[in-house]
Enzyme design. Structure first.
Site, short mmCIF file in Angstrom:
data_model
loop_
_atom_site.label_atom_id
_atom_site.label_comp_id
_atom_site.label_asym_id
_atom_site.label_seq_id
_atom_site.Cartn_x
_atom_site.Cartn_y
_atom_site.Cartn_z
NE ARG A 297 -34.97 -54.21 60.97
CZ ARG A 297 -34.25 -55.20 60.58
NH1 ARG A 297 -34.20 -55.99 59.52
NH2 ARG A 297 -33.78 -55.77 61.92
CB CYS A 366 -21.49 -75.88 50.03
SG CYS A 366 -20.68 -75.67 48.31
N1 LLP Z 1 -28.85 -49.00 68.71
C1 LLP Z 1 -28.70 -50.16 69.07
C2 LLP Z 1 -27.92 -50.23 70.64
C3 LLP Z 1 -28.75 -51.57 68.41
O1 LLP Z 1 -28.27 -52.64 68.92
C4 LLP Z 1 -29.17 -51.47 67.04
C5 LLP Z 1 -29.42 -52.58 66.38
C6 LLP Z 1 -29.84 -50.32 66.55
C7 LLP Z 1 -29.68 -49.11 67.41
C8 LLP Z 1 -30.48 -50.23 65.25
O2 LLP Z 1 -31.69 -50.80 65.24
P1 LLP Z 1 -32.71 -50.53 63.87
O3 LLP Z 1 -33.28 -49.46 63.68
O4 LLP Z 1 -31.87 -51.10 62.76
O5 LLP Z 1 -33.59 -51.81 64.06
N2 LLP Z 1 -29.03 -58.07 62.10
C9 LLP Z 1 -30.38 -58.12 62.43
C10 LLP Z 1 -30.76 -56.84 63.21
C11 LLP Z 1 -29.71 -56.53 64.30
C12 LLP Z 1 -29.85 -55.26 65.06
C13 LLP Z 1 -28.71 -54.91 65.96
N3 LLP Z 1 -28.93 -53.97 66.66
C14 LLP Z 1 -31.50 -58.00 61.17
O6 LLP Z 1 -30.63 -58.21 60.01
O7 LLP Z 1 -32.51 -58.04 61.27
#
Ligand code: LLP
Length: 442
Positions: A297, A366
């Site tokens: 992110r 929808c």
């Molecule tokens: N490493 C692992 C093992 C993960 O499961 C994730 C995210 C990351 C790294 C990266 O995390 P970040 O830096 O992006 O926070 N769909 C959800 C977020 C799900 C995150 C899943 N895992 C949303 O839109 O908020």
């Protein structure tokens, strides 16, 4: 409510001499005319800047490190090219992400394969392609990887994913490190589990991993997790005489969706990690491991925006005014999944001193829940106006769907006045490309 200047005081935005809003020096109205809406636009400048912020922050510390990017946030071939050039490694979490990376020529030895239920076919694919590291999520998977490695007559480097039993201050759907989690090996079981790891002939132990969750603003949970994980390293050393040479702390750093959001900086995050790993390792008299992190992110979220055209406007006097856009939960499922909040502006009315009113931005799907932004202050809108929603780079395109059989939007990359497509808009033909009709209808 925030004033107009604050609303566009976001990374990558500027106003050109004709008073038109630009993103990475590209006029947004022209992008919408050229690529149509809805459309995702990514700033290459911002993606690279975020990558370099991480690398520079670590380089300023006396530690060995490896930067990974979590592909689940947004992975297309052009993104793989950027990551390759920035010297990043890659966390993939499925055969599809692995395939995308390999088709973009991403070096297999810099790929880490995550996932809590990798299939036999996915593991075979990864091992045949000689990817660098398999992340092991369970005992079931350890056995499977060992068997497949044996059948391919190879030895695989693995990192164990541990659930450290730490809660984080984020939406419960995006917490992952707590005790009650489907991910990883519970920390109290990990020392015994290591016995099994070390007994496997086709597996070599390369280190430990944890991931706490996503969109994290309060960093104290990392401090706690590091403490517990280093204690585990000490136990592993005492029980089995093995050093842990790689320590992967996952991703999770939060980003700015709303003007009022104040996430910690990348530099503060990296320094907190480096300080705490160094301290705990010293206290436990262990050798300093390589530090790995895998943000998704915080690399791409603020580098992405979504452009929509306003169509139908429905006013229910005294109750609510809906501005309905040409996309919705299909290109941004985050509001309906996590009650995520966004801000947006009307690009073509950015300079008009029209009176503002409070409106709700709804999608065209929808579902009554298909609301992108509730209670947003905008100048009086008309059909045809162009809306830009900020911070839509992470988990938008990657979580988009074809609900109502809407084609997925195009994805455009911009960089200092240049623009090009990186994903074509889906067509109706794409929508039915996998449909087949049984013989008896023919
Ligand atoms: N490493 C692992 C093992 C993960 O499961 C994730 C995210 C990351 C790294 C990266 O995390 P970040 O830096 O992006 O926070 N769909 C959800 C977020 C799900 C995150 C899943 N895992 C949303 O839109 O908020």
């Amino acid at each position: 409510m925030i004033d107009l200047d604050n609303r566009i005081n976001r990374e990558g935005f500027s106003m050109n001499n004709s008073g038109n809003l630009e993103f990475d020096r590209c006029e947004i109205i022209k992008l919408a005319q050229k690529y149509k809406t809805p459309c995702y636009v990514f700033s290459e400048t911002i993606i690279r800047k975020k990558c370099r912020q991480y690398v520079n922050a670590f380089s300023g510390r006396n530690v060995t490190f490896e930067m990974l990017y979590a592909g689940k946030a947004f992975l297309v071939k052009a993104m793989c090219n950027i990551l390759k050039e920035e010297g990043f490694s890659l966390d993939v979490s499925s055969g599809g992400e692995l395939y995308t990376a390999l088709s973009a020529g991403f070096p297999p030895d810099k790929i880490f394969f995550h996932g809590n239920n990798k299939s036999k076919a996915e593991i075979e694919f990864a091992l045949k392609e000689k990817i660098g590291t398999m992340m092991v999520d369970s005992e079931y998977e350890l056995d499977l990887i060992d068997q497949i490695a044996e059948s391919l007559n190879t030895k695989v480097g693995i990192i164990l994913r541990v659930a450290p039993g730490i809660d984080t201050h984020t939406h419960k759907y995006i917490q992952t490190g707590q005790v009650d989690s489907k991910f990883g090996i519970s920390i109290d079981r990990a020392p015994d589990f290591m016995k099994k790891v070390l007994s496997k002939e086709h597996i070599s132990y390369n280190g430990l991993h944890f991931h706490l969750g996503s969109q994290i603003f309060v960093l104290s949970s990392y401090v706690l997790a590091i403490k517990e994980m280093v204690k585990l390293m000490r136990k592993i050393k005492d029980l089995w005489g093995i050093d842990t040479t790689n320590f992967n702390l996952g991703g999770g750093l939060g980003v700015k969706y709303l003007e009022s959001d104040l996430p910690p900086s990348i530099e503060d995050f990296v320094n907190l990690i480096a300080d705490n790993v160094e301290n705990e390792i010293r206290k436990n008299n262990l050798i300093m491991p390589k530090i790995l992190i895998e943000p998704g992110r915080s690399i791409v979220a603020e580098a992405g925006i979504t452009l929509y055209t306003i169509g139908n406007i429905k006013e229910i006097p005294g109750i609510r005014k809906y501005l309905i856009v040409d996309g919705g939960m299909t290109d941004n499922p985050r509001p309906i999944l996590y009650e995520a909040k966004y801000e947006a502006v009307l690009v073509n009315k950015i300079n008009n001193n029209l009176p503002e009113e409070v409106v709700t931005i709804a999608g065209k799907c929808c579902e009554s829940g298909d609301i992108l932004i509730k209670d947003l202050k905008l100048p009086s809108a008309s059909p045809g106006d162009l809306l830009v929603v900020f911070t839509t780079g992470a988990y938008h395109y990657s979580m988009s769907s074809n609900y109502n059989l809407l084609p997925r939007p195009a994805v455009v990359l911009v960089n200092q006045g240049k623009d090009d497509l990186i994903v074509k808009r889906e067509t109706y033909a794409d929508i039915v490309r996998n449909d087949t009709v049984p013989e008896w209808f023919k």
